[in-house]
Design a protein around this motif. Structure first.
Motif, mmCIF file in Angstrom:
data_model
loop_
_atom_site.group_PDB
_atom_site.id
_atom_site.type_symbol
_atom_site.label_atom_id
_atom_site.label_comp_id
_atom_site.label_asym_id
_atom_site.label_seq_id
_atom_site.Cartn_x
_atom_site.Cartn_y
_atom_site.Cartn_z
ATOM 1 N N ALA A 61 36.955 49.332 28.239
ATOM 2 C CA ALA A 61 37.068 50.123 29.467
ATOM 3 C C ALA A 61 36.760 49.254 30.689
ATOM 4 N N GLY A 62 35.757 48.398 30.560
ATOM 5 C CA GLY A 62 35.450 47.474 31.655
ATOM 6 C C GLY A 62 36.600 46.522 31.922
ATOM 7 N N LEU A 63 37.228 46.049 30.844
ATOM 8 C CA LEU A 63 38.391 45.173 30.991
ATOM 9 C C LEU A 63 39.537 45.907 31.686
ATOM 10 N N ALA A 64 39.782 47.154 31.295
ATOM 11 C CA ALA A 64 40.851 47.934 31.929
ATOM 12 C C ALA A 64 40.576 48.159 33.413
ATOM 13 N N LEU A 102 39.763 34.510 45.818
ATOM 14 C CA LEU A 102 39.237 33.566 44.830
ATOM 15 C C LEU A 102 38.694 34.274 43.594
ATOM 16 N N SER A 103 37.953 35.342 43.788
ATOM 17 C CA SER A 103 37.305 35.993 42.652
ATOM 18 C C SER A 103 38.156 37.058 41.972
ATOM 19 N N ALA A 104 39.208 37.546 42.616
ATOM 20 C CA ALA A 104 40.007 38.637 42.047
ATOM 21 C C ALA A 104 40.547 38.329 40.642
ATOM 22 N N PRO A 105 41.156 37.174 40.392
ATOM 23 C CA PRO A 105 41.644 36.928 39.024
ATOM 24 C C PRO A 105 40.529 36.590 38.035
ATOM 25 N N LEU A 106 39.348 36.222 38.520
ATOM 26 C CA LEU A 106 38.251 35.863 37.628
ATOM 27 C C LEU A 106 37.560 37.082 37.036
ATOM 28 N N VAL A 107 37.611 38.208 37.734
ATOM 29 C CA VAL A 107 36.946 39.418 37.247
ATOM 30 C C VAL A 107 37.554 39.877 35.922
ATOM 31 N N PRO A 108 38.875 40.054 35.821
ATOM 32 C CA PRO A 108 39.401 40.438 34.508
ATOM 33 C C PRO A 108 39.256 39.328 33.459
ATOM 34 N N LEU A 109 39.227 38.075 33.878
ATOM 35 C CA LEU A 109 39.033 36.984 32.924
ATOM 36 C C LEU A 109 37.650 37.069 32.280
ATOM 37 N N VAL A 110 36.623 37.298 33.079
ATOM 38 C CA VAL A 110 35.267 37.434 32.540
ATOM 39 C C VAL A 110 35.189 38.643 31.614
ATOM 40 N N ALA A 111 35.794 39.757 32.031
ATOM 41 C CA ALA A 111 35.796 40.948 31.181
ATOM 42 C C ALA A 111 36.551 40.692 29.878
ATOM 43 N N LEU A 112 37.655 39.962 29.956
ATOM 44 C CA LEU A 112 38.430 39.635 28.756
ATOM 45 C C LEU A 112 37.628 38.733 27.810
#
Length: 185
Positions: A8-11, A49-59
């Motif tokens: 759910a966090g990843l979504a 800068l951080s927008a694509p990193l948020v789903p990466l960390v969750a993934l």
């Protein structure tokens, strides 16, 4: 249940990134957010800068929980992994003093995990304290002097200590040898 919450966090992280990337939400938030109405301002926002990193960390957190073998289930702390995921994802969507608080808070779950398992905590606690002190000193220098070389050097020293870069790397071995897999992550 850990996979459900982590998924759910990843979504949610992917939805925030998608909204940011498509321009629908310029800061990764939406009108239905409850927190800005309670506090009076937006607390967690995304930047380019951080927008694509948020789903990466969750993934990464989701895949780590998914790939944990049944033999390690007793040693893998799902609660600490979820707490770590929440703190890391929030850290990517924050700035300033809130970011510093989240980064310092990120050291608490591994410390408690080491204590719970009866492992030595001195090196980890010392390096976490040095990191927190340098981070706060660097942010204070940035506020007082308006940025500059002193603030950059102190903040870079904090990053090097937290990253476990030599010679400030003694805590890394203690953490990964003593903590559970989920806590060390």
């Amino acid at each position: 249940w850990c996979l459900g919450f982590s998924g759910a966090g990843l979504a949610c992280a992917a939805a925030a990134w998608t909204g940011f990337a498509t321009g629908r939400t310029p800061d990764g938030t939406f009108d239905g957010d409850v927190l800005p109405h309670l506090i009076g301002r937006k607390v967690l926002t995304l930047d380019a800068l951080s927008a694509p990193l948020v789903p990466l960390v969750a993934l990464l957190h989701f895949l780590t929980a998914l790939a944990t073998a049944r033999t390690k289930m007793t040693r893998f702390s799902f609660a600490w992994a979820l707490a770590g995921q929440a703190v890391r994802v929030a850290a990517f969507a924050s700035a300033g003093w809130l970011l510093a608080a989240l980064l310092v808070l990120g050291a608490v779950p591994p410390y408690l995990d080491l204590r719970r398992r009866g492992r030595p905590t001195r090196a980890f606690a010392l390096h976490s304290g040095v990191f927190a002190g340098l981070l706060l000193l660097g942010l204070l220098a940035a506020e007082v002097f308006g940025g500059g070389l002193l603030a950059a050097v102190v903040l870079m020293a904090a990053v090097l200590v937290r990253a476990g870069t030599a010679p400030a790397h003694a805590w890394v071995a203690d953490l990964f040898e003593g903590a559970s897999f989920g806590g060390a992550l």
